[in-house]
Design a protein around this motif. Structure first.
Motif, PDB file in Angstrom:
ATOM      1  N   THR A  14       6.428   8.392   7.840  1.00 24.77           N
ATOM      2  CA  THR A  14       6.178   7.510   8.991  1.00 24.77           C
ATOM      3  C   THR A  14       4.786   6.893   8.873  1.00 24.77           C
ATOM      4  O   THR A  14       3.804   7.631   8.780  1.00 24.77           O
ATOM      5  CB  THR A  14       6.248   8.310  10.319  1.00 24.77           C
ATOM      6  N   PRO A  15       4.710   5.560   8.855  1.00 24.46           N
ATOM      7  CA  PRO A  15       3.373   4.938   8.845  1.00 24.46           C
ATOM      8  C   PRO A  15       2.625   5.265  10.139  1.00 24.46           C
ATOM      9  O   PRO A  15       3.218   5.282  11.217  1.00 24.46           O
ATOM     10  CB  PRO A  15       3.676   3.438   8.763  1.00 24.46           C
ATOM     11  N   LEU A  16       1.353   5.534  10.012  1.00 23.48           N
ATOM     12  CA  LEU A  16       0.554   5.886  11.196  1.00 23.48           C
ATOM     13  C   LEU A  16      -0.324   4.722  11.664  1.00 23.48           C
ATOM     14  O   LEU A  16      -0.377   4.421  12.851  1.00 23.48           O
ATOM     15  CB  LEU A  16      -0.356   7.083  10.882  1.00 23.48           C
ATOM     16  N   VAL A  17      -1.036   4.108  10.736  1.00 26.90           N
ATOM     17  CA  VAL A  17      -1.981   3.054  11.112  1.00 26.90           C
ATOM     18  C   VAL A  17      -1.836   1.885  10.145  1.00 26.90           C
ATOM     19  O   VAL A  17      -1.708   2.094   8.936  1.00 26.90           O
ATOM     20  CB  VAL A  17      -3.448   3.564  11.051  1.00 26.90           C
ATOM     21  N   LYS A  18      -1.869   0.687  10.713  1.00 29.07           N
ATOM     22  CA  LYS A  18      -1.831  -0.512   9.863  1.00 29.07           C
ATOM     23  C   LYS A  18      -2.999  -1.419  10.222  1.00 29.07           C
ATOM     24  O   LYS A  18      -3.512  -1.376  11.342  1.00 29.07           O
ATOM     25  CB  LYS A  18      -0.519  -1.273  10.080  1.00 29.07           C
ATOM     26  N   THR A  19      -3.339  -2.246   9.254  1.00 27.06           N
ATOM     27  CA  THR A  19      -4.390  -3.238   9.514  1.00 27.06           C
ATOM     28  C   THR A  19      -3.753  -4.482  10.119  1.00 27.06           C
ATOM     29  O   THR A  19      -2.531  -4.566  10.263  1.00 27.06           O
ATOM     30  CB  THR A  19      -5.100  -3.607   8.194  1.00 27.06           C
ATOM     31  N   SER A  20      -4.578  -5.475  10.437  1.00 21.66           N
ATOM     32  CA  SER A  20      -4.062  -6.705  11.067  1.00 21.66           C
ATOM     33  C   SER A  20      -3.378  -7.593  10.025  1.00 21.66           C
ATOM     34  O   SER A  20      -3.592  -7.415   8.812  1.00 21.66           O
ATOM     35  CB  SER A  20      -5.228  -7.462  11.704  1.00 21.66           C
ATOM     36  N   PRO A  21      -2.580  -8.566  10.459  1.00 22.44           N
ATOM     37  CA  PRO A  21      -1.917  -9.466   9.491  1.00 22.44           C
ATOM     38  C   PRO A  21      -2.925 -10.288   8.683  1.00 22.44           C
ATOM     39  O   PRO A  21      -2.615 -10.715   7.571  1.00 22.44           O
ATOM     40  CB  PRO A  21      -1.083 -10.382  10.392  1.00 22.44           C
ATOM     41  N   GLU A  22      -4.133 -10.489   9.198  1.00 23.19           N
ATOM     42  CA  GLU A  22      -5.133 -11.280   8.445  1.00 23.19           C
ATOM     43  C   GLU A  22      -5.797 -10.475   7.336  1.00 23.19           C
ATOM     44  O   GLU A  22      -6.496 -11.031   6.487  1.00 23.19           O
ATOM     45  CB  GLU A  22      -6.247 -11.785   9.378  1.00 23.19           C
ATOM     46  N   SER A  23      -5.608  -9.168   7.350  1.00 24.56           N
ATOM     47  CA  SER A  23      -6.300  -8.321   6.376  1.00 24.56           C
ATOM     48  C   SER A  23      -5.631  -8.431   5.005  1.00 24.56           C
ATOM     49  O   SER A  23      -4.530  -8.980   4.876  1.00 24.56           O
ATOM     50  CB  SER A  23      -6.263  -6.876   6.837  1.00 24.56           C
ATOM     51  N   PHE A  24      -6.286  -7.904   3.999  1.00 27.91           N
ATOM     52  CA  PHE A  24      -5.676  -7.844   2.655  1.00 27.91           C
ATOM     53  C   PHE A  24      -6.276  -6.670   1.894  1.00 27.91           C
ATOM     54  O   PHE A  24      -7.367  -6.172   2.234  1.00 27.91           O
ATOM     55  CB  PHE A  24      -5.856  -9.168   1.896  1.00 27.91           C
ATOM     56  N   LEU A  25      -5.529  -6.243   0.883  1.00 28.71           N
ATOM     57  CA  LEU A  25      -5.987  -5.131   0.054  1.00 28.71           C
ATOM     58  C   LEU A  25      -6.416  -5.695  -1.295  1.00 28.71           C
ATOM     59  O   LEU A  25      -5.611  -6.284  -2.027  1.00 28.71           O
ATOM     60  CB  LEU A  25      -4.851  -4.114  -0.138  1.00 28.71           C
ATOM     61  N   ARG A  26      -7.694  -5.532  -1.608  1.00 29.01           N
ATOM     62  CA  ARG A  26      -8.213  -6.060  -2.880  1.00 29.01           C
ATOM     63  C   ARG A  26      -8.082  -4.974  -3.939  1.00 29.01           C
ATOM     64  O   ARG A  26      -8.768  -3.938  -3.885  1.00 29.01           O
ATOM     65  CB  ARG A  26      -9.670  -6.476  -2.706  1.00 29.01           C
ATOM     66  N   THR A  27      -7.192  -5.208  -4.880  1.00 33.81           N
ATOM     67  CA  THR A  27      -6.967  -4.195  -5.923  1.00 33.81           C
ATOM     68  C   THR A  27      -7.803  -4.484  -7.172  1.00 33.81           C
ATOM     69  O   THR A  27      -8.114  -3.573  -7.931  1.00 33.81           O
ATOM     70  CB  THR A  27      -5.475  -4.139  -6.299  1.00 33.81           C
ATOM     71  N   ASP A  28      -8.171  -5.758  -7.340  1.00 33.27           N
ATOM     72  CA  ASP A  28      -9.047  -6.085  -8.473  1.00 33.27           C
ATOM     73  C   ASP A  28     -10.488  -6.089  -7.947  1.00 33.27           C
ATOM     74  O   ASP A  28     -10.944  -7.046  -7.316  1.00 33.27           O
ATOM     75  CB  ASP A  28      -8.668  -7.466  -9.019  1.00 33.27           C
ATOM     76  N   LEU A  29     -11.182  -4.996  -8.189  1.00 38.62           N
ATOM     77  CA  LEU A  29     -12.509  -4.817  -7.591  1.00 38.62           C
ATOM     78  C   LEU A  29     -13.590  -5.671  -8.260  1.00 38.62           C
ATOM     79  O   LEU A  29     -14.746  -5.648  -7.844  1.00 38.62           O
ATOM     80  CB  LEU A  29     -12.903  -3.342  -7.634  1.00 38.62           C
ATOM     81  N   THR A  30     -13.200  -6.423  -9.287  1.00 35.42           N
ATOM     82  CA  THR A  30     -14.185  -7.297  -9.925  1.00 35.42           C
ATOM     83  C   THR A  30     -14.259  -8.662  -9.225  1.00 35.42           C
ATOM     84  O   THR A  30     -15.199  -9.416  -9.435  1.00 35.42           O
ATOM     85  CB  THR A  30     -13.826  -7.530 -11.411  1.00 35.42           C
ATOM     86  N   LEU A  31     -13.258  -8.938  -8.379  1.00 32.20           N
ATOM     87  CA  LEU A  31     -13.259 -10.241  -7.675  1.00 32.20           C
ATOM     88  C   LEU A  31     -14.397 -10.292  -6.656  1.00 32.20           C
ATOM     89  O   LEU A  31     -14.680  -9.306  -5.985  1.00 32.20           O
ATOM     90  CB  LEU A  31     -11.923 -10.452  -6.944  1.00 32.20           C
TER      91      LEU A  31
END
Lengths: 243, 538
Positions: free
Chosen positions: B397-414
């Motif tokens: 069960t998901p507990l907490v989510k971020t807002s629709p404007e958020s994003f997950l940066r997986t390439d930490l060099t950007l």
């Protein structure tokens, strides 16, 4: 029957004397002021309003009113000489004391009657008052101030001057008020005297009634104190025979 | 003077209150001795009456009944509470630290009154319940003495209660005792509305927790550069440890999985606090075995450099969980928290947006109530979501989510401050999940056996610097309670407050009520006084 007659006589003395109404006016002014303020704030800010929020003032006012109601009961009769007439009448000392006490309690109940208007206003404007709790509040007020009156009558029997009687009863009631504020930890002989003091405070014993809860401890405490002070009053009257 | 009014013999001059009245003059033959005897007799009667008074009051204090006449039975304790508190073998002391500040739309003073009323009921039902109030301002000396006498531990704050039994204690914040609806007014003002009062449930659960014979044991895993329990530095977990011990009444211990191959038998909950070094296959096997026998695990994961993965992914996949390495960026102004970032490797423009408040709390009991001022704050969080193809006996069960404007940066060099389509994962992103796995067999009391885990993508939640800055750990504590099945030790229906608000009242009606109560009634009394005075004169 004699008790009823005597009580009616005392009630007549109360109701046909302007003093009762002069005492009643400030009681209604202060309680009315508190209610009017609570009502206006509840209307404007949307706060909940309950009977217990403003009926408490009657217990505080009772501390001032009870000495005024009782100080003249026996002291004045002794001063004016009517006391001798009363005690030579074919009634017992207990009858004399009880009739005066019942009359004072009935007068206090009469003082509470105008406050029913507050209940009426709350009902009319949709505050959905809790009538069970309101009745409990009134019962508590009668028992609490009934105890004040028993203390007042006792001091009225001890003093020849009604002012002295009034002051003595007020000091005693104020002492009972202060007992409830006792904060200092004081253990002696294995007893927590701060707790004893809080338990003995008449005002603390009224708090359950204020919430709408009948607690047999409170009822028994009030009734025991009333019986005790009325007993002392009877003994005071009897003492004129052997002093 | 009639015969009945003549004083009786000196030996019994006060024949009781029922004796007829007598004139004041006493017979001449009454000497001093007779009067003394009478006085002694009366004094004895008074002492006897006083003893009777004290005796009656004392007995009534021991044997009594209470009748709640309120419509909502607001002052009646549930049978569960009565059964528990009347069967207590040891005294339980409840220390209140109230600070009533009336005004504004704060419900706290009203709730304090309700809790005090409730405590009166508890006290009334069991002599084993002792309630002490700490003076808020005055008498510092007394306050310190009470705290010392009770041996209360941990940092205390106003508007808390400490439930103490022997050496165990639990701290309850006033906010835990009620649910409220905040005023829906964009310009501020208005009164918050009490939705439900849960004081009895919270208090009774706490009393049960501290009075139980067995104490829950929480183990912190170590050996992988985790947050250290004994460390008071910024990255340590000493403050969180203190919270678990003082507020939650747990025993906290350490377990090094590199040294011991099996999770200790007394472990009720295993916390994996932000591991930064790789787990060995044997260690994973230990965790797997522990979970498989119904263990409870709380994992707090952090973003990491690509070559520094702790390697827990195989285990997470078995739980139906996927942890995505990266940094969550929250550009939504409603969710951002303006604080300096303490460290880590968020670089460039995203650094300012890496501290934020969770936006969607879902419906799980761990997170559902964490709204408004209680909403969890995250700092340098990574993504934790439900994995595809989870086993059918596992519920995630998901507990907490971020807002629709958020994003997950997986390439930490950007370095871009905005989302880069195709490279960043678009929000909303799940940050925490709860896992429950049904196990074969019976867990006792007819309940099915189950294992539970919670994975939160933010390791700083247990670190000292997070406490110093935000003092907000409800998500982790709620997760611990849920994992230990202590979220509702005792379920008692919250009391719904009765509606005592006035319906729409016009200004004229207010004036009408004010005039009658403030002027008409007192003036009527004065009128009656005048009338009786005139009547007497006439």
């Amino acid at each position: 029957m004699k008790l009823l007659t005597l009580t009616r006589r005392e009630l007549g003395a109360y109701f046909l004397h302007p003093m009762a109404y002069i005492v009643l006016a400030p009681v209604l002014f202060f309680s009315g002021g508190l209610f009017a303020d609570a009502f206006a704030r509840a209307s404007l800010n949307g706060y909940p309003i309950e009977m217990r929020h403003f009926i408490d003032i009657f217990n505080f006012l009772g501390m001032f009113v009870a000495p005024l109601m009782t100080m003249r009961l026996l002291a004045e009769e002794k001063k004016s000489g009517t006391f001798e007439m009363l005690v030579t009448a074919p009634v017992t000392d207990t009858g004399i004391v009880l009739s005066k006490y019942f009359a004072a309690v009935i007068l206090w109940i009469f003082f509470l009657v105008p406050s029913l208007f507050y209940l009426f206003a709350l009902n009319k404007f949709g505050a959905n008052p809790d009538y069970g709790a309101a009745v409990c509040n009134y019962v508590g007020l009668v028992l609490l101030v009934g105890t004040f009156l028993a203390i007042g009558i006792f001091f009225s029997s001890t003093a020849a001057n009604q002012i002295v009687a009034g002051i003595l009863s007020f000091i005693t009631l104020f002492f009972f008020y202060l007992l409830g504020l006792f904060q200092i930890e004081s253990k002696w002989a294995g007893v927590d005297w701060a707790e004893v003091a809080k338990y003995a405070s008449l005002f603390n014993r009224y708090q359950n009634f204020q919430k709408g809860v009948y607690d047999t401890r409170d009822v028994i405490y009030f009734l025991s104190l009333i019986a005790f002070f009325l007993f002392l009053t009877v003994k005071m009257i009897e003492s004129r025979r052997w002093r | 003077m009639s015969a009945e009014t003549t004083p009786p013999a000196p030996s019994a001059p006060t024949a009781g209150a029922t004796a007829p009245s007598a004139p004041p003059a006493r017979p001449a033959e009454w000497g001093l001795l007779a009067r003394l005897a009478t006085a002694s007799n009366v004094a004895l009667q008074i002492v006897a009456a006083l003893a009777l008074l004290v005796g009656v009051v004392y007995i009534s204090k021991k044997y009594y009944n209470r009748y709640d006449t309120t419509r909502s039975r607001a002052y009646s304790l549930s049978d569960k509470t009565r059964t528990l508190i009347t069967s207590l073998k040891k005294p339980v002391t409840i220390l209140t630290l109230w600070a009533r500040v009336r005004g504004g739309n704060d419900l706290t003073p009203e709730i304090i009154d309700k809790v005090d009323d409730l405590l009166d009921e508890y006290k009334g039902f069991s002599s084993q319940i002792i309630v002490k109030a700490l003076p808020a301002v005055a008498n510092q000396e007394l306050a310190e003495k009470i705290i010392k006498d009770l041996d209360v531990k941990g940092p205390l704050d106003f508007n808390q209660m400490v439930v103490k039994c022997g050496d165990r204690q639990k701290i309850i914040r006033i906010e835990e005792t009620f649910e409220a609806d905040m005023p829906n007014n964009p310009y501020g003002g208005g009164a918050a509305t009490l939705r439900a009062f849960k004081g009895e449930e919270v208090l009774t659960s706490s009393i049960r927790s501290v009075s139980e014979d067995r104490k829950m044991t929480v183990y912190f895993l170590e050996g992988h550069k985790e947050a250290n329990l004994a460390d008071s530095a910024e990255g340590g977990a000493l403050m969180f440890k203190g919270k678990l011990e003082t507020a939650e009444n747990y025993a906290v211990k350490k377990w090094n999985s590199l040294k011991e191959t099996t999770v200790p038998a007394d472990c009720d909950l295993l916390i994996v606090p932000s591991p930064r070094a790789r787990f060995q296959p044997e260690e994973l096997q230990s965790l797997r075995a522990y979970f498989g026998r119904g263990g409870r695990v709380l994992c707090l994961m952090d973003p990491h450099e690509a070559d520094a993965s702790p390697g827990l992914d195989p285990l997470f996949r078995e739980w139906g969980v996927e942890v995505t390495n990266g940094i969550l960026v929250e550009p939504s102004p409603e969710a951002r928290v303006i604080v300096p970032l303490m460290g880590g490797f968020a670089r460039g423009a995203i650094q300012d947006a890496a501290v934020f408040i969770g936006s969607d709390m879902g419906g799980h009991q761990i997170s559902a109530k964490l709204i408004n001022d209680d909403a969890p704050i995250f700092e340098l969080a990574c993504g934790v979501d439900q994995a595809a193809g989870a086993a059918p006996d596992v519920t995630v069960t998901p507990l907490v989510k971020t807002s629709p404007e958020s994003f997950l940066r997986t390439d930490l060099t950007l370095q871009e401050g905005r989302m880069v389509p195709g490279k960043d994962k678009a929000g909303p992103v799940t940050i925490a999940v709860a896992v429950e796995k049904q196990l074969p067999g019976d867990g006792g009391d007819g309940a099915p056996r189950k294992a539970r885990a919670v994975v939160i993508g933010d390791g700083v939640q247990v670190q000292n610097h997070f406490y110093k800055q935000f003092d907000r750990c409800d998500l982790v504590l709620n997760a611990a309670r849920w994992l230990l099945e202590q979220e509702n030790l005792i379920t008692i229906e919250p009391k719904k407050p009765e509606e005592h608000k006035l319906s729409l009242v016009t200004a004229d009606q207010i004036t009408w009520v004010q005039r009658i109560s403030l002027y008409v009634l007192p003036l009527a009394a004065i009128g009656l006084a005048l009338f009786t005075w005139l009547l007497r004169r006439a």
